[in-house]
Scaffold this active site. Structure first.
Site, PDB file in Angstrom:
ATOM      1  N   GLU A 153       0.920  -1.269   0.012  1.00  0.00           N
ATOM      2  CA  GLU A 153      -0.134   0.066   0.014  1.00  0.00           C
ATOM      3  C   GLU A 153       0.872   1.248  -0.010  1.00  0.00           C
ATOM      4  O   GLU A 153       1.978   1.057   0.525  1.00  0.00           O
ATOM      5  CB  GLU A 153      -1.039   0.058   1.324  1.00  0.00           C
ATOM      6  N   ASP A 156      -8.095   1.103  -8.022  1.00  0.00           N
ATOM      7  CA  ASP A 156      -8.598   2.595  -8.253  1.00  0.00           C
ATOM      8  C   ASP A 156      -9.007   2.436  -9.719  1.00  0.00           C
ATOM      9  O   ASP A 156      -8.010   2.013 -10.581  1.00  0.00           O
ATOM     10  CB  ASP A 156      -7.357   3.317  -8.194  1.00  0.00           C
ATOM     11  N   LYS A 193     -12.377   8.386 -14.845  1.00  0.00           N
ATOM     12  CA  LYS A 193     -12.684   9.118 -15.978  1.00  0.00           C
ATOM     13  C   LYS A 193     -11.848   8.776 -17.008  1.00  0.00           C
ATOM     14  O   LYS A 193     -10.686   8.489 -17.031  1.00  0.00           O
ATOM     15  CB  LYS A 193     -12.102  10.599 -15.502  1.00  0.00           C
ATOM     16  N   ASP A 236     -15.712  -3.207  -8.677  1.00  0.00           N
ATOM     17  CA  ASP A 236     -17.277  -2.818  -8.973  1.00  0.00           C
ATOM     18  C   ASP A 236     -17.275  -1.860 -10.016  1.00  0.00           C
ATOM     19  O   ASP A 236     -18.416  -1.246 -10.323  1.00  0.00           O
ATOM     20  CB  ASP A 236     -17.675  -2.243  -7.410  1.00  0.00           C
ATOM     21  N   THR A 245     -16.014  -6.214   2.671  1.00  0.00           N
ATOM     22  CA  THR A 245     -15.701  -5.073   3.381  1.00  0.00           C
ATOM     23  C   THR A 245     -16.527  -3.705   3.288  1.00  0.00           C
ATOM     24  O   THR A 245     -17.352  -3.763   2.651  1.00  0.00           O
ATOM     25  CB  THR A 245     -14.230  -4.382   2.627  1.00  0.00           C
ATOM     26  N   PHE A 276     -16.163  -0.972   1.914  1.00  0.00           N
ATOM     27  CA  PHE A 276     -15.881  -0.520   0.363  1.00  0.00           C
ATOM     28  C   PHE A 276     -16.894  -1.465  -0.374  1.00  0.00           C
ATOM     29  O   PHE A 276     -17.418  -0.863  -1.394  1.00  0.00           O
ATOM     30  CB  PHE A 276     -14.477  -0.560  -0.068  1.00  0.00           C
ATOM     31  N   GLU A 277     -16.697  -2.727  -0.265  1.00  0.00           N
ATOM     32  CA  GLU A 277     -17.520  -3.474  -1.231  1.00  0.00           C
ATOM     33  C   GLU A 277     -19.092  -3.355  -0.896  1.00  0.00           C
ATOM     34  O   GLU A 277     -19.874  -3.025  -1.888  1.00  0.00           O
ATOM     35  CB  GLU A 277     -17.190  -5.024  -0.988  1.00  0.00           C
TER      36      GLU A 277
END
Length: 223
Positions: free
Chosen positions: A75, A125, A129, A161, A200, A202-203
């Site tokens: 990370e 990520d 765009k 996703d 998580t 996020f999911e």
């Protein structure tokens, strides 16, 4: 970082964080400075690497559930690494190490060739765009780096996703040399949800917004 994360960084880094030699950038890896996983973990064991581990929810739980396997979290955001160390310490996890570094350089320089049993990239990520799509990690330059780090028979697991990124991942990996789908064609265009990936926040957020989660899995050629 919060005060708690600052304390975690100061107190827990000696246990969990890999000290690596840098190239020009703060999160770079100096070529020729590969680690020895057996020396890092003090044993020879299967190694799973998660790229973009975020706050570490998935990898901490995975490490706690599989004490006979070693885990490495990659990370670039220090606050996420601090949170990972804090949660790992609270859970008594000792088979986990972290590195603050750029993923491509970890795959190319830090990890020895054919040293990784599984490589996880969950919800990278999407750079959604169109003008930023070129920054996506899963692009044609990525498979050779993954192939170098993975042992023959090792597995690359992906999840996203974002529908267009999922299609890009599939196209890139379909065209990649040295990889084959690690799920039967009868399953359809996507792999079944990886049971080892914990749900998580996020999911859940992606699902709440109506985005479908798509998994992919590929096996490194050889045996």
């Amino acid at each position: 970082m919060s005060d708690g994360q600052e304390r975690a960084w100061a107190e827990l880094s000696p246990r969990y964080l890999l000290e690596v030699q840098r190239d020009a950038a703060a999160t770079s890896i100096l070529p020729g400075t590969a680690i020895d996983p057996a020396a890092v973990f003090g044993r020879a064991a299967p190694l799973i690497v998660e790229i973009g581990s975020g706050q570490g929810h998935a990898i901490v739980q995975a490490a706690a559930s599989a004490p006979d396997t070693d885990f490495l979290a990659v990370e670039v955001f220090r606050a996420g690494l601090a949170r990972t160390m804090l949660d790992a310490d609270r859970a008594g996890v000792r088979n986990l190490r972290l590195v603050e570094a750029n993923a491509p350089e970890v795959l190319e320089h830090l990890l020895p060739a054919a040293s990784v049993d599984e490589l996880w990239i969950f919800f990278p990520d999407p750079w959604h765009k169109a003008k930023h799509n070129k920054r996506r990690l899963i692009a044609p330059v990525f498979p050779p780096l993954a192939a170098r780090a993975l042992r023959p028979g090792g597995v690359l697991r992906l999840a996203t996703d974002w529908a267009d990124y999922a299609r890009q991942m599939r196209e890139v990996m379909t065209d990649a040399d040295g990889f084959a789908p690690a799920f039967p064609a009868s399953e359809g265009a996507w792999a079944p949800r990886f049971e080892g990936r914990v749900m998580t926040a996020f999911e859940r957020k992606g699902l709440a917004k109506g985005r479908e989660i798509r998994d992919l899995a590929y096996r490194r050629a050889g045996s």
